[in-house]
Design an enzyme around this catalytic site. Structure first.
Site, mmCIF file in Angstrom:
data_model
loop_
_atom_site.group_PDB
_atom_site.id
_atom_site.type_symbol
_atom_site.label_atom_id
_atom_site.label_comp_id
_atom_site.label_asym_id
_atom_site.label_seq_id
_atom_site.Cartn_x
_atom_site.Cartn_y
_atom_site.Cartn_z
ATOM 1 N N SER A 173 1.020 -1.094 0.276
ATOM 2 C CA SER A 173 -0.177 -0.226 0.483
ATOM 3 C C SER A 173 0.597 1.406 -0.309
ATOM 4 C CB SER A 173 -0.946 0.592 1.452
ATOM 5 O OG SER A 173 -0.309 0.196 2.414
ATOM 6 N N GLY B 245 -10.026 7.751 0.411
ATOM 7 C CA GLY B 245 -9.285 9.273 0.635
ATOM 8 C C GLY B 245 -10.042 9.959 -0.340
ATOM 9 N N THR C 274 -2.401 2.698 4.006
ATOM 10 C CA THR C 274 -1.213 3.795 3.444
ATOM 11 C C THR C 274 -0.588 3.963 4.432
ATOM 12 O OG1 THR C 274 -3.705 5.333 2.250
ATOM 13 C CG2 THR C 274 -1.667 6.026 3.875
ATOM 14 N N ARG D 108 -5.380 9.600 -10.784
ATOM 15 C CA ARG D 108 -6.432 10.054 -9.551
ATOM 16 C C ARG D 108 -5.678 10.263 -8.137
ATOM 17 N NH1 ARG D 108 -6.051 7.370 -3.722
ATOM 18 N NH2 ARG D 108 -7.955 7.252 -3.469
ATOM 19 N N VAL D 109 -5.420 11.139 -7.508
ATOM 20 C CA VAL D 109 -5.044 11.752 -6.005
ATOM 21 C C VAL D 109 -6.002 11.273 -5.412
ATOM 22 C CG1 VAL D 109 -3.923 13.617 -5.122
ATOM 23 C CG2 VAL D 109 -3.363 13.011 -7.509
ATOM 24 N N GLY D 110 -5.384 10.904 -4.336
ATOM 25 C CA GLY D 110 -6.195 11.071 -3.260
ATOM 26 C C GLY D 110 -5.918 11.620 -1.699
ATOM 27 N N ASP D 111 -6.551 11.387 -0.701
ATOM 28 C CA ASP D 111 -6.194 12.369 -0.301
ATOM 29 C C ASP D 111 -4.700 12.621 0.582
ATOM 30 O OD1 ASP D 111 -6.246 10.054 1.342
ATOM 31 O OD2 ASP D 111 -7.100 10.695 3.268
ATOM 32 N N THR E 291 -5.871 6.868 7.052
ATOM 33 C CA THR E 291 -5.887 5.799 5.945
ATOM 34 C C THR E 291 -7.645 5.675 5.714
ATOM 35 O OG1 THR E 291 -6.160 4.323 7.607
ATOM 36 C CG2 THR E 291 -3.787 5.068 6.856
ATOM 37 N N GLY E 292 -7.594 4.646 4.940
ATOM 38 C CA GLY E 292 -9.019 4.739 4.118
ATOM 39 C C GLY E 292 -9.394 5.473 2.907
ATOM 40 N N THR F 62 1.363 6.566 0.575
ATOM 41 C CA THR F 62 0.402 6.004 0.419
ATOM 42 C C THR F 62 1.184 5.663 -1.371
ATOM 43 O OG1 THR F 62 -1.484 5.497 -0.373
ATOM 44 C CG2 THR F 62 -1.133 7.587 -0.466
HETATM 45 N N1 GLY Z 1 -5.870 7.165 1.677
HETATM 46 C C1 GLY Z 1 -4.899 6.558 0.881
HETATM 47 C C2 GLY Z 1 -6.071 6.873 -0.886
HETATM 48 O O1 GLY Z 1 -7.500 6.957 -0.702
HETATM 49 O O2 GLY Z 1 -5.423 7.111 -1.561
#
Ligand code: GLY
Length: 353
Positions: free
Chosen positions: A77, A255, A201, A229-232, A252-253, A219
């Site tokens: 991850s 995003g 993450t 794609r960009v997460g949080d 984590t989780g 992550t």
């Molecule tokens: N929390 C990690 C992501 O969604 O990329």
């Protein structure tokens, strides 16, 4: 300290459960210093605490901690060995915040560099920017002396190929084990039986004995994501937030849920108003649940099908891990011992089978 507390409020008509049945949730620590991380960060919290004991800066300490996971090919991850996007390319996201200097740096969709957290720190230190993405982030990393390398390990490639061939029953991709006699096939299948979609993450936050606070999140993001794609995790306020007067929170989780709620920022703001790390985390998780209305994201009881977890600590060194769903752990060093704790949660996960 272990404050048991049950929230009486409801979320979408569902009773909210306060603490884990094992009673290990709640607020921990309080005697500064402290380091908290996601469950995959037990080595990170140990390393960070040891460096802080030797006088290292809190940001250097947490980055050195998460580097152990970024370079670990077994953690699919994060960093090297992270699961790739839908085209088989590993794209990494990371952010750092340094409380004492109010510094922030981040990179998103960074390819071919094993330690995105170190690049994020250099964005903070060597530029007037906060976030660099994609090709620009890679060029910056190369200019800073990082070397390109292939981050897709054979194991991650195999998991990606399995995902590809199971996308549709009508294409020409096949499972190699389908050619085998049935008795062998069952054995082979077990080898690749793992959860395919992965938001995994690592987040790690620390406060030292002077009350200096820093945090890092890093992550490979959602596995098999759409390229770009960009997460949080690299977004200040979503996957990480530090305020040196108050505390830190990372996540984590899923995003997308944190991006829509500025979640880590909100946790720190609730701590500023006097809530404990546990109360603040649960309060923001409730907000996420209330704002999750998409039918494909909620189960027949109106609860999210996904999880979000927060790792929060305050300036006094109190800390807590919180999650939408029960059953997971987080890592923390309270200055004396380094161990896993149960998260506090909103909903108890029903046992299946
Ligand atoms: N929390 C990690 C992501 O969604 O990329």
């Amino acid at each position: 300290m272990n404050r048991r507390r049950f929230l009486n409020s409801t979320v979408a008509g569902i009773a909210v459960c306060g603490l884990s049945s094992s009673g290990q949730g709640g607020v921990q620590g309080g005697g500064r210093p402290a380091v908290i991380a996601s469950a995959n960060g037990l080595r990170a919290t140990e390393k960070a605490r040891e460096m802080m004991r030797q006088g290292a800066d809190t940001l250097d300490a947490v980055i050195a901690g998460v580097n152990l996971v970024e370079e670990d090919p077994k953690d699919t991850s994060v960093g090297y060995g992270g699961l790739p996007n839908e085209e088989g390319v590993v794209q990494l996201d990371s952010s750092v915040m340094h409380g004492p200097t109010r510094g922030s740096g981040a990179v998103a969709a960074l390819e071919s560099i094993k330690y995105p957290s170190r690049v994020a720190k250099l964005v903070m230190e060597r530029t007037d920017h906060v976030l660099l993405v994609g090709e620009g982030a890679l060029k910056f990393a190369l200019a800073m002396g990082f070397e390109k390398q292939n981050l897709l390990t054979p194991e991650a490639r195999e998991i990606w190929l399995k995902w590809k061939r199971e996308l549709s029953p009508q294409d020409d991709w096949i499972n190699p084990e389908d050619r085998l006699p049935e008795s062998i096939r069952d054995r082979q299948k077990k080898k690749v039986s793992r959860m395919l979609f992965n938001y995994g993450t690592i987040n790690c936050n620390a406060v030292n004995d002077k009350g200096e606070i820093s945090g890092v999140t890093t992550t490979s993001g959602l596995s098999f994501k759409i390229p770009g794609r960009v997460g949080d995790s690299p977004i200040i306020g979503a996957g990480l937030y530090v305020d040196n007067h108050v505390g830190a929170c990372g996540s984590t989780g899923r995003g997308e849920a944190n991006l829509k709620t500025c979640a880590s920022f909100m946790v720190v703001e609730f701590m500023r108003r006097g809530l404990s790390p546990e109360e603040a985390g649960l309060r923001v998780l409730k907000r996420i649940v209330e704002n999750t209305v998409e039918p494909y994201l909620i189960d027949h009881n109106g609860r999210p099908k996904f999880d979000v977890k927060f790792y929060a600590l305050n300036k006094r060194g109190e800390f807590a891990g919180t999650a939408i769903w029960s059953g997971s752990k987080y890592a923390a060093h309270d200055g004396a011992k380094n161990k896993h704790y149960e998260v506090s949660y909103l909903f108890k996960r029903e046992k299946t089978g």
